[in-house]
Design an enzyme around this catalytic site. Structure first.
Site, PDB file in Angstrom:
ATOM      1  N   CYS A 135     -42.830 -27.959  17.257  1.00  0.00           N
ATOM      2  CA  CYS A 135     -43.530 -27.398  18.565  1.00  0.00           C
ATOM      3  C   CYS A 135     -43.139 -28.572  19.564  1.00  0.00           C
ATOM      4  CB  CYS A 135     -45.152 -27.315  17.795  1.00  0.00           C
ATOM      5  SG  CYS A 135     -46.215 -27.042  19.022  1.00  0.00           S
ATOM      6  N   CYS A 138     -46.810 -29.930  21.061  1.00  0.00           N
ATOM      7  CA  CYS A 138     -47.873 -30.293  20.457  1.00  0.00           C
ATOM      8  C   CYS A 138     -46.613 -31.352  20.050  1.00  0.00           C
ATOM      9  CB  CYS A 138     -47.863 -29.778  18.816  1.00  0.00           C
ATOM     10  SG  CYS A 138     -47.921 -27.431  18.763  1.00  0.00           S
ATOM     11  N   ASP A 139     -45.649 -32.131  20.076  1.00  0.00           N
ATOM     12  CA  ASP A 139     -45.301 -33.273  19.379  1.00  0.00           C
ATOM     13  C   ASP A 139     -44.022 -33.908  20.928  1.00  0.00           C
ATOM     14  OD1 ASP A 139     -46.839 -32.980  16.953  1.00  0.00           O
ATOM     15  OD2 ASP A 139     -44.597 -32.011  16.325  1.00  0.00           O
TER      16      ASP A 139
END
Ligand code: NDP
Length: 311
Positions: A135, A138-139
């Site tokens: 992701c 997200c990261d």
């Protein structure tokens, strides 16, 4: 006393727990089945920095602990079991646990989520959350200023490569064929970013590093030539699989298995069955959107129970 519950929730990610909080506060005394991975996909992430209300970020597992505590505070009953069979043929819906115990409910909220697909390399598994991620939204931030690689050639990979290219000096996009599956406009966006290098006909041999990603070994599948890319982050964007197989005989879904809901609601075509979170969302797939649709599902379930004179 009837054994028929007002509301059963299947799944324990942000969607399931949010549905539980709303359902419990509305007096539905929900029963929630966690499934095999209590807490869902957030249990395998580290820092969550994009969920509103946590200005300093929070670890994924800690956040799911808070969600669970809040759901229990209002009386949600939680069972750490997997549901592996359902029957939605009558107005009272039936579900069975792995140990073959039957539960019945007037409403079912499905929040079984989706699982990211992985390449299946041992090195990918070993470096999960140590530079390997599924992701970028997200990261990606953790790799600001560093070079990264991303595998995949669909809309997700194209979108995530473009997202990463705004944070990282260089993004290597590894495409296994000589063309991309992504829509034309998404491909154009990739090609418009000067710092994305597309490696055609390229497969991943191994992610390098022990405690963190130190590079990736790739092979050109036309020439057989191998080379090493110097990257600190390795993103896999080769699709997701919604966890909806058991619902196939009963609910409408697209060809991949994402549950179909009526526009602007969490209602499936089957009365009393509602879908929320990633199991019904192939586009956004964020904790906050999952929580939002979990809330919608609980409100829809409550209205349904009132309309039917059950509540
Ligand atoms: P897709 O299934 O569309 O694409 C997966 C990609 O991964 C393909 O290019 C495939 O290659 C590649 N792939 C699969 N397995 C491997 C492997 N083992 N090694 C290397 N590459 C591999 O998944 P997406 O997540 O991209 O998209 C899912 C759906 O969601 C699509 O319908 C998409 O349009 C939609 N979507 C829409 C968005 C939007 O509208 N903004 C954003 C994101 C997704 P190959 O092509 O060779 O099979």
């Amino acid at each position: 006393m009837s054994d028929i519950r007002n509301c059963i929730i299947i799944g324990s990610g942000p969607a399931g727990y949010t549905a539980a909080i709303y359902a419990a506060r509305a007096g539905l005394t929900p029963l929630l089945f966690t499934g095999a991975e209590p807490g869902g996909q957030l249990m395998i992430t580290t820092d969550v920095e994009n969920y509103p209300g946590y200005p300093d970020g929070i670890m994924g597992p800690a956040m799911m602990g808070e969600f669970q505590k809040q759901a229990e505070r209002f009386g949600t009953e939680i069972k750490y079991e997997m549901i592996n069979k359902v029957d939605f043929s009558e107005s009272v819906h039936k579900i069975w646990t792995e140990s073959d115990e039957l539960f019945e409910a007037h409403t079912i909220i499905i929040s079984t989520g989706a699982s990211a697909k992985w390449l299946g390399l041992p090195s990918e598994q070993r470096l999960m959350n140590k530079g390997v991620s599924a992701c970028a939204v997200c990261d990606g931030f953790f790799f600001k200023g560093m070079d990264v690689a991303i595998v995949g050639a669909g809309d997700t990979a194209a979108e995530e490569a473009t997202y990463l290219a705004k944070l990282c000096p260089k993004v290597h996009m590894l495409v296994r064929r000589d063309e991309m599956r992504a829509s034309k406009i998404m491909q154009e966006r990739v090609h418009d970013m000067p710092n994305i290098e597309v490696h055609w006909n390229t497969e991943t041999v191994e992610v390098l590093g022990e405690e963190e990603v130190e590079g990736v070994r790739v092979r050109n599948n036309k020439t057989g030539e191998e080379s090493t890319l110097d990257v600190k982050g390795f993103f896999v964007a080769i699709g997701h699989k919604p966890n909806t197989d058991i619902f196939k005989p009963w609910l409408e879904m697209d060809d991949v298995g994402y549950l179909l809901v009526q526009c602007g609601s969490a209602k499936t075509k089957t009365e009393g069955v509602f879908a929320s979170g990633d199991a019904a969302d192939k586009v956004y797939r964020q904790a906050v959107t999952a929580a939002g649709t979990g809330c919608m599902a609980a409100l829809d379930a409550e209205r349904y129970l009132v309309e039917k004179g059950i509540l």
